[in-house]
Design a protein around this motif. Structure first.
Motif, PDB file in Angstrom:
ATOM      1  N   CYS A 118       0.955  -1.330  -0.001  1.00 40.97           N
ATOM      2  CA  CYS A 118      -0.015   0.043   0.052  1.00 40.97           C
ATOM      3  C   CYS A 118       0.881   1.356   0.106  1.00 40.97           C
ATOM      4  O   CYS A 118       1.936   1.147   0.347  1.00 40.97           O
ATOM      5  CB  CYS A 118      -0.944   0.238   1.264  1.00 40.97           C
ATOM      6  SG  CYS A 118      -0.254   0.325   2.668  1.00 40.97           S
ATOM      7  N   ILE A 119       0.324   2.338  -0.389  1.00 41.06           N
ATOM      8  CA  ILE A 119       1.025   3.849  -0.465  1.00 41.06           C
ATOM      9  C   ILE A 119       0.048   4.861   0.062  1.00 41.06           C
ATOM     10  O   ILE A 119      -1.106   4.853  -0.246  1.00 41.06           O
ATOM     11  CB  ILE A 119       1.493   3.941  -1.806  1.00 41.06           C
ATOM     12  CG1 ILE A 119       1.972   5.190  -1.866  1.00 41.06           C
ATOM     13  CG2 ILE A 119       0.274   4.084  -2.801  1.00 41.06           C
ATOM     14  CD1 ILE A 119       2.972   5.500  -3.150  1.00 41.06           C
ATOM     15  N   SER A 120       0.481   5.469   0.724  1.00 42.92           N
ATOM     16  CA  SER A 120      -0.304   6.652   1.694  1.00 42.92           C
ATOM     17  C   SER A 120      -0.403   7.620   0.382  1.00 42.92           C
ATOM     18  O   SER A 120       0.468   8.056  -0.280  1.00 42.92           O
ATOM     19  CB  SER A 120       0.032   7.167   2.855  1.00 42.92           C
ATOM     20  OG  SER A 120       1.327   7.795   2.355  1.00 42.92           O
ATOM     21  N   ILE A 121      -1.809   8.019   0.268  1.00 41.70           N
ATOM     22  CA  ILE A 121      -2.066   9.114  -0.881  1.00 41.70           C
ATOM     23  C   ILE A 121      -1.327  10.357  -0.744  1.00 41.70           C
ATOM     24  O   ILE A 121      -0.692  10.834  -1.584  1.00 41.70           O
ATOM     25  CB  ILE A 121      -3.518   9.337  -1.238  1.00 41.70           C
ATOM     26  CG1 ILE A 121      -4.066   7.895  -1.338  1.00 41.70           C
ATOM     27  CG2 ILE A 121      -3.893  10.233  -2.034  1.00 41.70           C
ATOM     28  CD1 ILE A 121      -5.652   7.721  -1.596  1.00 41.70           C
ATOM     29  N   LYS A 122      -1.328  11.103   0.496  1.00 45.73           N
ATOM     30  CA  LYS A 122      -0.851  12.277   0.498  1.00 45.73           C
ATOM     31  C   LYS A 122       0.754  12.035   0.802  1.00 45.73           C
ATOM     32  O   LYS A 122       1.522  12.545   0.270  1.00 45.73           O
ATOM     33  CB  LYS A 122      -1.418  13.050   1.830  1.00 45.73           C
ATOM     34  CG  LYS A 122      -2.707  13.147   1.483  1.00 45.73           C
ATOM     35  CD  LYS A 122      -3.406  14.104   2.491  1.00 45.73           C
ATOM     36  CE  LYS A 122      -4.827  14.661   2.370  1.00 45.73           C
ATOM     37  NZ  LYS A 122      -5.741  13.776   2.019  1.00 45.73           N
ATOM     38  N   GLY A 123       1.336  11.154   1.596  1.00 42.61           N
ATOM     39  CA  GLY A 123       2.690  11.198   2.028  1.00 42.61           C
ATOM     40  C   GLY A 123       3.693  10.290   1.215  1.00 42.61           C
ATOM     41  O   GLY A 123       4.716  10.698   1.127  1.00 42.61           O
ATOM     42  N   GLY A 124       2.754   9.367   0.706  1.00 46.02           N
ATOM     43  CA  GLY A 124       3.899   8.428  -0.185  1.00 46.02           C
ATOM     44  C   GLY A 124       4.216   7.420   0.509  1.00 46.02           C
ATOM     45  O   GLY A 124       5.367   6.679  -0.002  1.00 46.02           O
ATOM     46  N   ALA A 125       4.154   7.367   1.798  1.00 44.26           N
ATOM     47  CA  ALA A 125       4.762   6.245   2.765  1.00 44.26           C
ATOM     48  C   ALA A 125       4.209   4.961   2.060  1.00 44.26           C
ATOM     49  O   ALA A 125       3.000   4.638   1.616  1.00 44.26           O
ATOM     50  CB  ALA A 125       4.517   6.250   3.936  1.00 44.26           C
ATOM     51  N   THR A 126       5.361   3.939   2.202  1.00 45.59           N
ATOM     52  CA  THR A 126       4.814   2.410   1.447  1.00 45.59           C
ATOM     53  C   THR A 126       4.983   1.231   2.405  1.00 45.59           C
ATOM     54  O   THR A 126       5.922   1.526   3.543  1.00 45.59           O
ATOM     55  CB  THR A 126       5.621   2.366   0.333  1.00 45.59           C
ATOM     56  OG1 THR A 126       7.037   2.289   0.618  1.00 45.59           O
ATOM     57  CG2 THR A 126       5.461   3.149  -0.899  1.00 45.59           C
ATOM     58  N   ASN A 127       4.159   0.377   2.325  1.00 46.17           N
ATOM     59  CA  ASN A 127       4.428  -0.821   3.245  1.00 46.17           C
ATOM     60  C   ASN A 127       4.121  -2.029   2.248  1.00 46.17           C
ATOM     61  O   ASN A 127       3.484  -2.226   1.227  1.00 46.17           O
ATOM     62  CB  ASN A 127       2.985  -0.821   4.259  1.00 46.17           C
ATOM     63  CG  ASN A 127       3.364  -1.860   5.153  1.00 46.17           C
ATOM     64  OD1 ASN A 127       4.438  -2.486   5.307  1.00 46.17           O
ATOM     65  ND2 ASN A 127       2.114  -2.273   5.734  1.00 46.17           N
ATOM     66  N   TYR A 128       4.952  -3.092   2.529  1.00 46.21           N
ATOM     67  CA  TYR A 128       4.849  -4.207   1.611  1.00 46.21           C
ATOM     68  C   TYR A 128       4.465  -5.327   2.469  1.00 46.21           C
ATOM     69  O   TYR A 128       5.052  -5.567   3.639  1.00 46.21           O
ATOM     70  CB  TYR A 128       6.229  -4.342   0.904  1.00 46.21           C
ATOM     71  CG  TYR A 128       6.542  -3.160   0.106  1.00 46.21           C
ATOM     72  CD1 TYR A 128       7.343  -2.193   0.884  1.00 46.21           C
ATOM     73  CD2 TYR A 128       5.924  -2.949  -1.112  1.00 46.21           C
ATOM     74  CE1 TYR A 128       7.535  -0.929  -0.205  1.00 46.21           C
ATOM     75  CE2 TYR A 128       6.282  -1.932  -2.210  1.00 46.21           C
ATOM     76  CZ  TYR A 128       6.957  -1.134  -1.532  1.00 46.21           C
ATOM     77  OH  TYR A 128       7.253   0.011  -2.151  1.00 46.21           O
ATOM     78  N   ALA A 129       4.163  -6.632   1.941  1.00 44.83           N
ATOM     79  CA  ALA A 129       4.305  -7.809   2.401  1.00 44.83           C
ATOM     80  C   ALA A 129       5.351  -8.344   2.297  1.00 44.83           C
ATOM     81  O   ALA A 129       6.263  -8.198   1.492  1.00 44.83           O
ATOM     82  CB  ALA A 129       3.141  -8.822   1.448  1.00 44.83           C
ATOM     83  N   ASP A 130       5.819  -9.255   3.379  1.00 49.90           N
ATOM     84  CA  ASP A 130       7.194  -9.770   3.307  1.00 49.90           C
ATOM     85  C   ASP A 130       7.723 -10.508   1.954  1.00 49.90           C
ATOM     86  O   ASP A 130       8.866 -10.484   1.581  1.00 49.90           O
ATOM     87  CB  ASP A 130       7.373 -11.107   4.570  1.00 49.90           C
ATOM     88  CG  ASP A 130       7.294 -10.114   5.821  1.00 49.90           C
ATOM     89  OD1 ASP A 130       6.994 -10.663   6.739  1.00 49.90           O
ATOM     90  OD2 ASP A 130       7.619  -8.897   5.803  1.00 49.90           O
ATOM     91  N   SER A 131       6.518 -11.151   1.498  1.00 46.90           N
ATOM     92  CA  SER A 131       6.850 -12.010   0.205  1.00 46.90           C
ATOM     93  C   SER A 131       7.317 -11.109  -0.971  1.00 46.90           C
ATOM     94  O   SER A 131       7.931 -11.744  -1.869  1.00 46.90           O
ATOM     95  CB  SER A 131       5.435 -12.793  -0.135  1.00 46.90           C
ATOM     96  OG  SER A 131       4.392 -11.946  -0.392  1.00 46.90           O
ATOM     97  N   VAL A 132       7.173  -9.977  -0.827  1.00 48.75           N
ATOM     98  CA  VAL A 132       7.476  -9.114  -2.138  1.00 48.75           C
ATOM     99  C   VAL A 132       8.543  -7.941  -1.817  1.00 48.75           C
ATOM    100  O   VAL A 132       8.684  -7.225  -2.685  1.00 48.75           O
ATOM    101  CB  VAL A 132       6.316  -8.450  -2.531  1.00 48.75           C
ATOM    102  CG1 VAL A 132       5.270  -9.308  -3.028  1.00 48.75           C
ATOM    103  CG2 VAL A 132       5.504  -7.380  -1.824  1.00 48.75           C
ATOM    104  N   LYS A 133       8.871  -7.972  -0.404  1.00 51.47           N
ATOM    105  CA  LYS A 133       9.669  -6.720  -0.368  1.00 51.47           C
ATOM    106  C   LYS A 133      11.008  -6.930  -0.896  1.00 51.47           C
ATOM    107  O   LYS A 133      11.634  -8.181  -1.105  1.00 51.47           O
ATOM    108  CB  LYS A 133      10.058  -6.858   1.366  1.00 51.47           C
ATOM    109  CG  LYS A 133       9.261  -6.373   2.227  1.00 51.47           C
ATOM    110  CD  LYS A 133       9.462  -6.487   3.844  1.00 51.47           C
ATOM    111  CE  LYS A 133       8.459  -5.654   4.464  1.00 51.47           C
ATOM    112  NZ  LYS A 133       8.560  -5.845   6.151  1.00 51.47           N
TER     113      LYS A 133
END
Length: 125
Positions: A50-65
């Protein structure tokens, strides 16, 4: 009303790359994040990034990091998922979705209320 349309899915060989796009129409200003999910044949849908719309912070599942990168072009209201080093386990239908609250950061399906129709990604030789 918010609408999301994915594109960019394709057949790709193992080790290859694809970039998915998610075009957003409607007012997304009150939403917190755009998430990417996938569903493999016979398996449950799972959160990928996921990516935050305003700040652009991202998060990833371990399988795709380390292999996938989420980005955004807010001016064009388009979100991207760059996928590198693809393998057969990445095969599935990929969806983007809009999450309204900050807990959408944790990539739980129930926290996303607007979904695209999906785009097929097949990794095969």
């Amino acid at each position: 009303q918010l609408q999301l349309v994915e594109s960019g899915g394709d057949l790709v060989q193992p080790g290859g790359s694809l970039r998915l796009s998610c075009a957003v129409s409607g007012d997304s200003s009150d939403y917190y994040a755009i998430g990417w999910f996938r569903q493999a044949p016979g398996k449950e849908r799972e959160g990928v990034s996921c990516i935050s719309i305003k700040g652009g912070a991202t998060n990833y599942a371990d399988s795709v990091k380390g292999r996938f990168t989420a980005s955004r072009d807010n001016a064009k209201k388009t979100f991207f998922l760059q996928m590198n080093s693809l393998n057969s386990e990445d095969t599935g239908i990929y969806y983007c979705a809009a999450g309204y609250y900050t807990n959408s950061w944790f990539l739980q399906i129930a926290d996303y209320d607007t979904w695209g129709q999906g785009t097929q990604v097949t990794v095969s030789s």
